[in-house]
Design a protein around this motif. Structure first.
Motif: not given
Lengths: 335, 335
Positions: A16-28, A32-36
């Motif tokens: 999870v990259d959780w910044g000041s304005s946005n939240l972005r998440a990856w399921a691995l 460590d391959r991105v599946i979603a």
């Protein structure tokens, strides 16, 4: 919120990259391959401390098993969610420019978050802080989120040495030697540009620029060169934009003056940053940019014009590589 | 509006300083002595073109005879009332750094204003503009109002040579040689400080400073020296204020941190201006300040710290002396 349509996700862990304005998440997956992946405009600035868990579940809830099993799902978070005003404060790790590998220590300094939902095991990556050095070589500084991207760069290029720039509202310039960070400096140029272009007397003279246009690009590079040649004249050159507009307004055939003046302003403000950030770099030396494409392109045009060898990585790639490195450096969750 | 209580005023002429926010007027006798003065918050920014005459009459109407006689009363106006968005545009007079005495030509370049009230004979002093010189020695620039104060300085000191600084939102630095202006530069420092202290991320770290306090004065001068030593680091030093605040917040006994950080910010922004404005001045050379006391004091502290010999004049004195010089240089009104 945007969520991938993969309905059979069962991740090994979640980044999870959780910044000041946005939240972005990856399921691995286990490799460590991105599946979603999913994101939502639920940034730290819009959330009270007790709203973070709910916001996270809105985005990653579909990736979790219906009930907690023996082992909760690891969620590794970087960014402003760890600020004092965020979810739980993840204290800054002090940069040690000497013997130790500060970036390599991030995984051992995670701050656990106690969640109501037992399916989650959340940990937050610390930011880095730098205290002023007695010889004046370093100044007080902080970063939060960028340390993970720098970790990602080192994960990809183990012995990387050189300058790394992460453009943004508060641009970070870091120096790495053989994969270790030795110092960093934040420049407020992005915020300065926003203030000047939106709220100052200059706003009357500007239109959004486009550096694909040759005349606007020339105005931009003129600003870069002017500020780098005489940074002490910055606030005079800023007013010069207003004066040019007043004095040139009557010239015939002067279309796109506002665009050129905006490009010049952008060049002046970034040129001041480059004067400071590249002062100790040898001519032609490499600079790696990590960030969003449009902003990196603006930096690349200026840096290449000044003779630097520019490399570039996308934000998300470096965040994933960094969180992966930190994830694998942390001890496994105990049941 | 504030108006003097002298009810027997019959001025030889009226001097008006009409800025963006305020209108200030003086009634003068045949020897240019002030016999009454008045002001109102009726600046150029708040007035449409057809509202200027009424605003002027509100302030000076009591000084005019009940009916127009053979000879209307001269009203000489300097400042933003002559801007394109003002009453009537008084075109900029182009600075001629060569042979001619540009300040001495102001009186021959007044813009008359046609008024409905026949008791008035209004003329507006032009601003000065400067076009970029091919050798880069001068840049595009404009002033409107300050040319009158510079005229006033020359009226008092006929052969003045040296640097003159008029602090403000947009500070003007002029170079005079034997009473003639040879060039000038505007620095946006005042506006930059306002934007940074009110609208940037730094606003969370600041409290209004007081340079009478020794620690705050030291922080201010530290900012001056830092910016003058390395102007190219300005936007990094700006973020350093935020980083100091974040990292020092846990220190015990750290009262008045916000005041010291505000003083440092003020020093950094003014230091950048001084780096540019004093680059070509010899050490110890004289600098004359014209402006409001509080702001001049801030400049004086920094300039004396840097070894310059500082003189100072009040705004109103220089405006009156300047308008007086221009008034007497204009041909008398014809009946």
């Amino acid at each position: 919120m945007s969520v991938s349509t993969n309905t059979t996700v069962s991740p090994a862990w979640i980044a999870v990259d959780w910044g000041s304005s946005n939240l972005r998440a990856w399921a691995l997956d286990g490799d460590d391959r991105v599946i979603a992946e999913a994101s939502a405009p639920r940034g730290m600035l819009g959330l009270a401390a007790d709203e973070f868990e709910g916001a996270l579940l809105e985005v990653v809830g579909d990736w979790l098993p219906p009930a907690a099993g023996n082992r909760p799902t690891e969620v590794l978070v970087c960014g402003m969610a760890g600020a004092r005003q965020g979810w739980v404060e993840a204290a800054y790790l002090a940069l040690d420019a000497g013997a130790t590998d500060t970036l390599g220590r991030l995984g051992g300094q995670l701050t656990p978050v106690i969640t109501r939902d037992a399916r989650l095991r959340v940990r937050i990556v610390p930011g880095l802080c730098q205290h002023a050095s007695p010889d004046g070589g370093e100044a007080f500084d902080v970063m939060r989120g960028e340390e993970t991207q720098l970790s990602g760069l080192v994960a990809r290029h183990l012995d990387f040495s050189g300058a790394v720039c992460l453009p943004g509202t508060h641009a970070k310039w870091a120096r790495l030697e053989a994969g270790r960070i030795t110092g960093f400096t934040t420049f407020m140029s992005g915020e300065l540009y926003q203030l000047l272009s939106r709220d100052s007397v200059l706003k009357h003279s500007l239109h959004a620029d486009d550096l694909a246009d040759a005349a606007q690009r020339a105005a931009y590079l003129g600003g870069i060169d002017t500020a780098m040649a005489a940074p002490e004249r910055l606030s005079a050159e800023l007013f010069g934009i207003r004066a040019r507009d007043l004095l040139d307004a009557s010239l015939p055939g002067d279309a796109r003056r506002g665009e050129r003046l905006a490009a010049r302003l952008s060049g002046l403000v970034l040129g001041l940053e480059l004067a400071g950030a590249t002062a100790t770099l040898a001519p032609g030396s490499p600079v790696v940019l990590i960030g969003a494409e449009a902003l990196c392109r603006r930096y690349r045009i200026a840096l290449e014009h000044r003779g630097f060898a520019v490399g570039q990585h996308a934000n998300a790639d470096m965040i994933l590589a960094g969180l992966g490195r930190i994830h694998h450096a942390t001890p496994p969750a105990t049941p």
